[in-house]
Design a protein around this motif. Sequence first.
Motif, PDB file in Angstrom:
ATOM      1  N   TYR A 180      19.849   7.141  84.410  1.00 25.38           N
ATOM      2  CA  TYR A 180      19.682   5.779  84.916  1.00 25.38           C
ATOM      3  C   TYR A 180      20.961   5.007  84.663  1.00 25.38           C
ATOM      4  O   TYR A 180      21.539   5.086  83.575  1.00 25.38           O
ATOM      5  CB  TYR A 180      18.508   5.123  84.196  1.00 25.38           C
ATOM      6  N   TYR A 181      21.422   4.286  85.663  1.00 22.55           N
ATOM      7  CA  TYR A 181      22.644   3.500  85.501  1.00 22.55           C
ATOM      8  C   TYR A 181      22.399   2.060  85.935  1.00 22.55           C
ATOM      9  O   TYR A 181      21.570   1.776  86.796  1.00 22.55           O
ATOM     10  CB  TYR A 181      23.793   4.111  86.323  1.00 22.55           C
ATOM     11  N   TYR A 182      23.152   1.146  85.332  1.00 21.71           N
ATOM     12  CA  TYR A 182      23.145  -0.240  85.790  1.00 21.71           C
ATOM     13  C   TYR A 182      24.447  -0.904  85.349  1.00 21.71           C
ATOM     14  O   TYR A 182      25.078  -0.489  84.367  1.00 21.71           O
ATOM     15  CB  TYR A 182      21.918  -1.007  85.287  1.00 21.71           C
ATOM     16  N   LEU A 239      24.657   3.857  80.937  1.00 26.29           N
ATOM     17  CA  LEU A 239      23.975   5.104  81.284  1.00 26.29           C
ATOM     18  C   LEU A 239      22.871   5.386  80.273  1.00 26.29           C
ATOM     19  O   LEU A 239      23.106   5.335  79.057  1.00 26.29           O
ATOM     20  CB  LEU A 239      24.944   6.288  81.297  1.00 26.29           C
ATOM     21  N   ILE A 240      21.693   5.702  80.775  1.00 23.98           N
ATOM     22  CA  ILE A 240      20.567   6.101  79.933  1.00 23.98           C
ATOM     23  C   ILE A 240      20.047   7.434  80.450  1.00 23.98           C
ATOM     24  O   ILE A 240      19.890   7.620  81.656  1.00 23.98           O
ATOM     25  CB  ILE A 240      19.452   5.035  79.960  1.00 23.98           C
ATOM     26  N   VAL A 241      19.802   8.352  79.531  1.00 28.46           N
ATOM     27  CA  VAL A 241      19.429   9.722  79.881  1.00 28.46           C
ATOM     28  C   VAL A 241      17.984   9.982  79.495  1.00 28.46           C
ATOM     29  O   VAL A 241      17.513   9.545  78.437  1.00 28.46           O
ATOM     30  CB  VAL A 241      20.358  10.726  79.152  1.00 28.46           C
ATOM     31  N   GLU A 247      13.835   8.689  76.184  1.00 28.11           N
ATOM     32  CA  GLU A 247      15.105   8.287  76.775  1.00 28.11           C
ATOM     33  C   GLU A 247      16.072   7.833  75.670  1.00 28.11           C
ATOM     34  O   GLU A 247      15.655   7.339  74.635  1.00 28.11           O
ATOM     35  CB  GLU A 247      14.888   7.163  77.787  1.00 28.11           C
ATOM     36  N   TYR A 248      17.368   7.985  75.913  1.00 26.49           N
ATOM     37  CA  TYR A 248      18.380   7.504  74.969  1.00 26.49           C
ATOM     38  C   TYR A 248      19.649   7.159  75.735  1.00 26.49           C
ATOM     39  O   TYR A 248      19.900   7.670  76.827  1.00 26.49           O
ATOM     40  CB  TYR A 248      18.665   8.541  73.877  1.00 26.49           C
TER      41      TYR A 248
END
Length: 221
Positions: free
Chosen positions: A96-98, A155-157, A164-165
Amino acid sequence: MQFLLHVLVIAFFATLSLGCNGQNTGAQTNNISSNKKQKPVGGGCDGCELMFAGMPPTINDADTSAGWNEPGEKFFVKGIAYKPDGKTPAPNVVIYYYHTDNNGYYSPGVGMNEKARRHGHLRGWVQTSSKGMYSIFTIRPAPYPNSSNPSHIHLIVKEEGMNEYYIDELVFDDDKLLTADQRKRLERRGGSGILKVRRVNDLQVAEHKIVLGLNIPGYPK
């Protein structure tokens, strides 16, 4: 114009070390959810759970943010995620990106998920392909107004079977705000987030490598 830029990018990265498989996984994400029952991998994260707000049921290995059609410098990052050995490609990892808009704000968008408004409307998801690859088409974020913080992309993985982290933000090697002292303070969670940018016509392009678990507290052995 957008079609031509995509073609130029694909041709450019065909000659680079990461390669470009052009695959869309279309992997289903019905079983992706935040795991809060155990001590969180990564030590916890304020706002990481917002990656699930508005998450689509199907995620591909390439995503184009709303910023692509907004003012700003068009930016493309081609990445690959590896398993903890740093060699084996890691498939089906959700990233996930923002990031901020062209004015340095996390500006909300019309009709966006209300829970995620503080992340702004320039956000999205990719899920790594069978070869661990992912691609993001967006704009280069502007730094916060009146701030010394460098421009960055969060960035979240989310890996299967764990919470998630966050990993190191993507920052830009040519950013004058990225000082030597700031470089030393980077945690290198998941590897280096410093991007070396190249230009393809009016598009900025970069490569990024993620090593899952690297410098992540509580990551299972």
